[in-house]
Scaffold this motif. Structure first.
Motif, PDB file in Angstrom:
ATOM      1  N   PHE A 289       0.846  -1.191   0.000  1.00 10.58           N
ATOM      2  CA  PHE A 289       0.000   0.000   0.000  1.00 10.58           C
ATOM      3  C   PHE A 289       0.884   1.245   0.000  1.00 10.58           C
ATOM      4  N   SER A 290       0.478   2.261  -0.723  1.00 11.33           N
ATOM      5  CA  SER A 290       1.320   3.465  -0.845  1.00 11.33           C
ATOM      6  C   SER A 290       1.101   4.456   0.288  1.00 11.33           C
ATOM      7  N   ILE A 314     -10.844   2.594  10.560  1.00  8.15           N
ATOM      8  CA  ILE A 314     -11.147   1.707  11.684  1.00  8.15           C
ATOM      9  C   ILE A 314     -12.642   1.404  11.739  1.00  8.15           C
ATOM     10  N   GLU A 315     -13.461   2.436  11.547  1.00  5.30           N
ATOM     11  CA  GLU A 315     -14.910   2.248  11.597  1.00  5.30           C
ATOM     12  C   GLU A 315     -15.410   1.419  10.413  1.00  5.30           C
ATOM     13  N   ASN A 316     -14.845   1.664   9.236  1.00  2.00           N
ATOM     14  CA  ASN A 316     -15.256   0.883   8.061  1.00  2.00           C
ATOM     15  C   ASN A 316     -14.879  -0.586   8.212  1.00  2.00           C
ATOM     16  N   LEU A 317     -13.707  -0.848   8.769  1.00  4.48           N
ATOM     17  CA  LEU A 317     -13.293  -2.234   9.008  1.00  4.48           C
ATOM     18  C   LEU A 317     -14.222  -2.911  10.013  1.00  4.48           C
ATOM     19  N   LYS A 318     -14.623  -2.161  11.055  1.00  2.00           N
ATOM     20  CA  LYS A 318     -15.553  -2.713  12.048  1.00  2.00           C
ATOM     21  C   LYS A 318     -16.846  -3.165  11.376  1.00  2.00           C
ATOM     22  N   THR A 354      -9.750  -6.525   2.421  1.00  2.00           N
ATOM     23  CA  THR A 354     -10.690  -5.501   2.876  1.00  2.00           C
ATOM     24  C   THR A 354     -10.026  -4.134   2.904  1.00  2.00           C
ATOM     25  N   LEU A 355      -8.766  -4.077   3.303  1.00  2.00           N
ATOM     26  CA  LEU A 355      -8.031  -2.809   3.291  1.00  2.00           C
ATOM     27  C   LEU A 355      -7.970  -2.217   1.890  1.00  2.00           C
TER      28      LEU A 355
END
Length: 360
Positions: A289-290, A314-318, A354-355
């Motif tokens: 990742f850049s 962080i919220e999107n991953l949750k 997911t990232l």
């Protein structure tokens, strides 16, 4: 700064309730736990401990059998060992002694529970900044020498994952009234035991080493750790602490694993191979990742710096069922930092994929 244990990581049940998900559908990369089940022999032994009625009785307050098992592992006198209700309880008693010896230095960023423990005794402490860049060299010399009376060291360090050299810690012992060395992750870390300072407690009365068996066994719910220090110091702790801080199941689990060298070696080899393989894979994958940079780590978590705030990430991953460690609770880190704990390959792949939906 208030220590917020809601941001400690490992709050999987609370997050599952908020997200409306089963804990089975969440990848918890916020807590640095080993992702393996208990050895079958140990699992059966714990079940039998309940069936045979051993939990009907109070635990042995002397921890005779447990201390002897730990002493054989480390080749140290049992009187220099004190089991505890996880490492956190023992930090509280170490902080009591720290409060009696003057000002504590907390290398930062660092584990927030030391601050909590020191506040129990109204102890004075200051933060001393650690460098936030380092090489892949391992072990590394401990990089600072604060001018205080007491020094708290985490080895390997949390949250950076750096493994400090035994020789650099030994050199510090003549310069402080008390050195408290937290080795919670050292047995998990490949080559970590070679840098342990446990044996130095026989020569240095001002050294306290605290270990966690929670990490090694993967039994965070049972709470078991131990301190190694001068026997007179530990006797003082024992006289003023709660009568039965360690439960029978935790004692039984530790006794079995400490006495069964074959099981112990098999467990450690499995963990070390996992950290070597998954640590390299995750670091390489994150490096593609850049906009984020993973820093080198020797243990089962990796600290990551982002070019921008990670709060939305962080919220999107949750929302996608992935928990990572929000690093704002670490002194000298902020919203541009996250920590990811290693998982099995399938889950690590899911984290990376997911990232890709949210960062470049």
């Amino acid at each position: 700064m208030k220590v917020d244990f809601d941001n400690h990581g490992g709050n999987i049940e609370k997050e599952a309730r908020k997200l409306g998900l089963s804990t089975d559908n969440i990848i918890d990369a916020s807590a640095s736990l080993v992702p393996f089940k208990l050895p079958k022999k140990l699992n059966n032994y714990l079940i039998n401990s309940i069936k045979n009625g051993s939990i009907r009785f109070y635990p042995d307050r002397s921890y005779f059998e447990l201390k002897n098992a730990i002493s054989e592992w480390h080749n140290i006198d049992p009187s220099m060992i004190l089991p505890g209700n996880g490492a956190s309880e023992l930090f509280t008693w170490a902080a009591r002694d720290a409060s009696l010896n003057g000002i504590s230095s907390l290398p930062s960023p660092g584990f927030g529970d030391y601050q909590r423990a020191l506040k129990c005794w109204n102890a004075h402490y200051i933060y001393n900044t650690l460098p936030l860049s380092w090489t892949i060299r391992k072990p590394q010399p401990f990089p600072i020498e604060p001018k205080t009376n007491v020094l708290w060291i985490t080895n390997p360090h949390n949250p950076t994952g750096q493994l400090w050299s035994r020789s650099s810690i030994k050199r510090l012992l003549d310069n402080y009234k008390l050195v408290i060395c937290d080795e919670a992750f050292i047995s998990l870390t490949p080559g970590g035991e070679n840098q342990s300072v446990i044996d130095l407690t026989e020569s240095f009365k001002n050294l306290v080493v605290i270990r966690s068996l929670t990490k090694f066994l993967g039994i965070a719910g049972l709470r078991i750790g131990y301190a190694v220090a001068n026997s007179d110091r530990l006797l003082e702790w024992k006289e003023i602490r709660d009568p039965w801080p360690v439960n029978t199941l935790a004692i039984n689990a530790t006794n079995l694993i400490m006495k069964d060298s074959k099981m112990q070696k098999k467990r450690l080899n499995k963990i070390h191979n996992w950290i070597e393989e998954e640590g390299k894979w995750l670091n390489k994958s994150l490096s593609n990742f850049s906009t984020i940079k993973p820093l080198p780590s020797t243990t089962n978590f990796q600290l990551i710096k982002s070019d921008s705030s990670t709060l939305n990430l962080i919220e999107n991953l949750k929302k996608r069922g992935i928990l990572v460690r929000d690093c704002r609770s670490f002194i000298n880190l902020g919203e541009n930092w996250i920590r990811i704990s290693l998982q099995k390959r399938k889950q690590n792949i899911q984290i990376i994929n997911t990232l890709k939906d949210y960062i470049n």
